[in-house]
Design a protein around this motif. Structure first.
Motif, PDB file in Angstrom:
ATOM      1  N   SER A 109       0.809   4.880  -4.329  1.00  0.00           N
ATOM      2  CA  SER A 109       0.077   3.620  -4.245  1.00  0.00           C
ATOM      3  C   SER A 109      -0.568   3.271  -5.577  1.00  0.00           C
ATOM      4  O   SER A 109      -1.095   4.153  -6.266  1.00  0.00           O
TER       5      SER A 109
ATOM      6  N   LYS B 116      -4.360   3.736  -5.943  1.00  0.00           N
ATOM      7  CA  LYS B 116      -4.807   5.112  -6.183  1.00  0.00           C
ATOM      8  C   LYS B 116      -4.529   5.400  -7.664  1.00  0.00           C
ATOM      9  O   LYS B 116      -4.594   4.486  -8.484  1.00  0.00           O
TER      10      LYS B 116
ATOM     11  N   THR C 292      -1.237   7.785   8.885  1.00  0.00           N
ATOM     12  CA  THR C 292      -0.540   6.509   9.053  1.00  0.00           C
ATOM     13  C   THR C 292       0.974   6.702   9.175  1.00  0.00           C
ATOM     14  O   THR C 292       1.671   5.845   9.721  1.00  0.00           O
TER      15      THR C 292
ATOM     16  N   LEU D 258       5.982   4.310   1.291  1.00  0.00           N
ATOM     17  CA  LEU D 258       6.647   5.425   1.979  1.00  0.00           C
ATOM     18  C   LEU D 258       7.586   4.905   3.061  1.00  0.00           C
ATOM     19  O   LEU D 258       8.688   5.431   3.244  1.00  0.00           O
TER      20      LEU D 258
ATOM     21  N   TYR E  45       0.567  12.664   6.865  1.00  0.00           N
ATOM     22  CA  TYR E  45      -0.608  11.787   6.781  1.00  0.00           C
ATOM     23  C   TYR E  45      -0.689  10.877   8.014  1.00  0.00           C
ATOM     24  O   TYR E  45       0.329  10.397   8.520  1.00  0.00           O
TER      25      TYR E  45
ATOM     26  N   CYS F 282       0.898  10.490  -3.400  1.00  0.00           N
ATOM     27  CA  CYS F 282      -0.421   9.841  -3.362  1.00  0.00           C
ATOM     28  C   CYS F 282      -1.523  10.805  -3.807  1.00  0.00           C
ATOM     29  O   CYS F 282      -1.600  11.926  -3.299  1.00  0.00           O
ATOM     30  N   TYR F 283      -2.338  10.370  -4.714  1.00  0.00           N
ATOM     31  CA  TYR F 283      -3.490  11.112  -5.260  1.00  0.00           C
ATOM     32  C   TYR F 283      -3.104  12.227  -6.217  1.00  0.00           C
ATOM     33  O   TYR F 283      -3.975  12.921  -6.739  1.00  0.00           O
TER      34      TYR F 283
ATOM     35  N   CYS G  73       0.863  -1.197   0.000  1.00  0.00           N
ATOM     36  CA  CYS G  73       0.000   0.000   0.000  1.00  0.00           C
ATOM     37  C   CYS G  73       0.894   1.239   0.000  1.00  0.00           C
ATOM     38  O   CYS G  73       2.123   1.126   0.017  1.00  0.00           O
ATOM     39  N   GLY G  74       0.274   2.390   0.007  1.00  0.00           N
ATOM     40  CA  GLY G  74       1.037   3.634  -0.023  1.00  0.00           C
ATOM     41  C   GLY G  74       1.902   3.811   1.214  1.00  0.00           C
ATOM     42  O   GLY G  74       3.069   4.223   1.124  1.00  0.00           O
ATOM     43  N   THR G  75       1.337   3.505   2.368  1.00  0.00           N
ATOM     44  CA  THR G  75       2.108   3.632   3.610  1.00  0.00           C
ATOM     45  C   THR G  75       3.345   2.745   3.562  1.00  0.00           C
ATOM     46  O   THR G  75       4.429   3.149   3.995  1.00  0.00           O
TER      47      THR G  75
ATOM     48  N   ASP H 169       5.660  12.443  -1.199  1.00  0.00           N
ATOM     49  CA  ASP H 169       4.507  11.545  -1.093  1.00  0.00           C
ATOM     50  C   ASP H 169       3.530  12.028  -2.166  1.00  0.00           C
ATOM     51  O   ASP H 169       2.870  13.045  -2.015  1.00  0.00           O
TER      52      ASP H 169
ATOM     53  N   SER I  60      -0.427  15.944  -1.387  1.00  0.00           N
ATOM     54  CA  SER I  60      -1.868  16.040  -1.159  1.00  0.00           C
ATOM     55  C   SER I  60      -2.157  16.424   0.287  1.00  0.00           C
ATOM     56  O   SER I  60      -1.368  16.141   1.181  1.00  0.00           O
TER      57      SER I  60
HETATM   58  C1  LIG Z   1      -3.419   7.274   0.942  1.00  0.00           C
HETATM   59  C2  LIG Z   1      -2.266   8.073   1.361  1.00  0.00           C
HETATM   60  C3  LIG Z   1      -1.196   7.507   2.021  1.00  0.00           C
HETATM   61  C4  LIG Z   1      -1.178   6.069   2.478  1.00  0.00           C
HETATM   62  O1  LIG Z   1      -1.558   5.179   1.521  1.00  0.00           O
HETATM   63  P1  LIG Z   1      -2.265   3.791   1.924  1.00  0.00           P
HETATM   64  O2  LIG Z   1      -2.293   3.096   0.620  1.00  0.00           O
HETATM   65  O3  LIG Z   1      -3.617   4.123   2.438  1.00  0.00           O
HETATM   66  O4  LIG Z   1      -1.404   3.138   2.920  1.00  0.00           O
HETATM   67  C5  LIG Z   1      -0.139   8.326   2.341  1.00  0.00           C
HETATM   68  N1  LIG Z   1      -0.142   9.614   2.042  1.00  0.00           N
HETATM   69  C6  LIG Z   1      -1.169  10.210   1.418  1.00  0.00           C
HETATM   70  C7  LIG Z   1      -1.127  11.666   1.104  1.00  0.00           C
HETATM   71  C8  LIG Z   1      -2.266   9.457   1.048  1.00  0.00           C
HETATM   72  O5  LIG Z   1      -3.280  10.031   0.435  1.00  0.00           O
END
Ligand SMILES: *Cc1c(COP(=O)(O)O)cnc(C)c1O
Length: 428
Positions: free
Chosen positions: A232, A235, A123, A99, A121, A211-212, A94-96, A209, A176
């Protein structure tokens, strides 16, 4: 059309209000399409350059030595993000995780991690050790410092300069907003921040990071100096087809370390079978620019729909977009539940489920999530979620097609209206 929407639970009043809002968004939507067209060409060019062919789609098992499809996919990612190297793997869960790999591979005991953009974020707090956690970076002797954003959401350059010291090894820059109501940064802003950081300390590693953020603009943070971009595959870049995975693109010396951290020292990128996922990874990446454009249209529509009803929305209805997330501040727990019920009831999968606030691993507050996704938890698919805490903001994102996003947004409003939590303007 009205009848079709009525059959799905959208009243005539909500539908017509939506159409009035949409009429004014034609110019915005054209601009979104132009970015998608550019990015589609970028991805096709990377696939052609690397001679993607049927051999790339073969499944491998076991160690995964000499995995042609996997290795070539990594070159396609590297060329799309304009980086020296890429690690794109189903073994990144996953994204976490992506990272965590990037951070723990490139930070050693005694090093310091800097977030120049405030709190990361949720997590990541446990990854870093901001919240005590087993196996956090803190446990391994990596310290952490953050420079908060200014009240208006811009970079506090003085605070950043004061935070950088001889131990500062890596800066983590979250593009994001995540579960915060600060603005999302444009790639150009991230570029300025990276230039500033490198001007104070030239060898600081800048990790974004992403993500998105992928494919929302025509450039990525790696085009403006980021040493690593991380995200991720469930995403944006998975295009809705990747069922798992994460990526790290960047300078070879840093990506190499990520590969050694992910598998084992000495093995690195050489191992990791693709388990038959290559067709989904390639095709998802190919579709990603268009999928992202549908999600963006949904976000712009939701912002304008709710803003006119008096709700605070971040970004607002007219601001430029730098990620696919739309925050809508609903002001109450009930509002969050009604909104999420609407999104859920629009789904092709699990439309009969009822989203409820719940405790989630990695998150401090209760979280509510609405998702009726083909890939479980995928947030490039239409989804809404948010921690149950003031200002009771729902973070809405995704939609594999614009039409599905539209339906979900209309149904969210329908549920809000039915619960007496939103009132439509007079139909003039
Ligand atoms: C979703 C997200 C993460 C973590 O990704 P997961 O796949 O949910 O573990 C980290 N940083 C940002 C900005 C995110 O949007």
């Amino acid at each position: 059309m009205k009848q079709m929407y009525a059959a799905l639970g959208v009243s005539e009043e909500v539908f017509e209000y939506g159409e009035r809002v949409l009429k004014e968004l034609e110019g915005r939507f054209r601009a979104v399409d132009a970015v998608a067209e550019y990015n589609q060409a970028k991805v096709i060019a990377a696939m052609q350059k690397n001679r993607v062919g049927a051999a790339c789609f073969a499944a491998t098992t076991g160690y995964g030595y000499d995995d042609v499809g996997r290795d070539n996919l990594e070159r396609v990612y590297a060329d799309t993000f304009h980086t020296e190297a890429a690690l794109v793997r189903p073994q990144i869960t996953c994204g976490t995780h992506a990272l965590t790999v990037a951070l723990s591979a490139n930070l050693l005991p005694g090093d310091e991690l800097l977030s120049p953009v405030g709190r990361p974020y949720d997590t990541l707090e446990e990854v870093i050790g901001i919240r005590e956690s087993k196996c956090s970076l803190k446990e391994y002797g990596v310290t952490y410092r953050q420079a908060d954003l200014k009240p208006d959401g811009t970079f506090d350059y003085d605070a950043i300069r004061a935070a950088v010291n001889e131990k500062t090894k890596l800066a983590t820059i979250q593009r994001s907003k995540g579960y915060a109501t600060r603005p999302t940064f444009s790639v150009a802003q991230i570029g300025e921040l990276i230039s500033f950081l490198k001007s104070i300390k030239p060898d600081i590693i800048c990790m974004v990071d992403n993500c998105y953020g992928e494919f929302v603009e025509t450039v990525e943070p790696s085009d403006v100096g980021a040493d690593m971009v991380v995200g991720s595959l469930i995403k944006n870049p998975g295009g809705g087809l990747a069922p798992i995975g994460g990526y790290i693109c960047g300078k070879k010396e840093f990506v190499d370390r990520c590969a050694y951290r992910l598998s084992a020292p000495g093995l690195g990128q050489e191992v990791g079978a693709n388990l038959g996922l290559m067709p989904a990874f390639y095709q998802g990446f190919f579709l990603a620019p268009t999928v992202v454009s549908g999600a963006l249209k949904g976000a712009i529509f939701a912002a304008n729909l709710y803003e006119r009803l008096g709700f605070r929305v971040v970004p607002n209805g007219s601001e430029p977009r730098h990620d696919i997330i739309q925050a809508v501040e609903l002001g109450s727990r009930e509002g969050m539940i009604a909104f999420c019920k609407g999104i859920q009831s629009a789904a092709p999968v699990d439309s009969f489920a009822d989203p409820m606030p719940w405790a989630m691993p990695g998150y401090e507050d209760e979280v509510i999530m609405a998702a009726g996704a083909f890939v479980q938890g995928s947030s490039i698919e239409l989804s809404a979620d948010g921690p149950i805490r003031p200002p009771y903001a729902v973070y809405f994102q995704g939609g594999l097609t614009w039409y599905h996003a539209k339906l979900g947004i209309l149904l969210s409003l329908q549920k809000m209206v039915e619960a007496g939590l939103a009132r439509l303007p007079e139909n003039k």
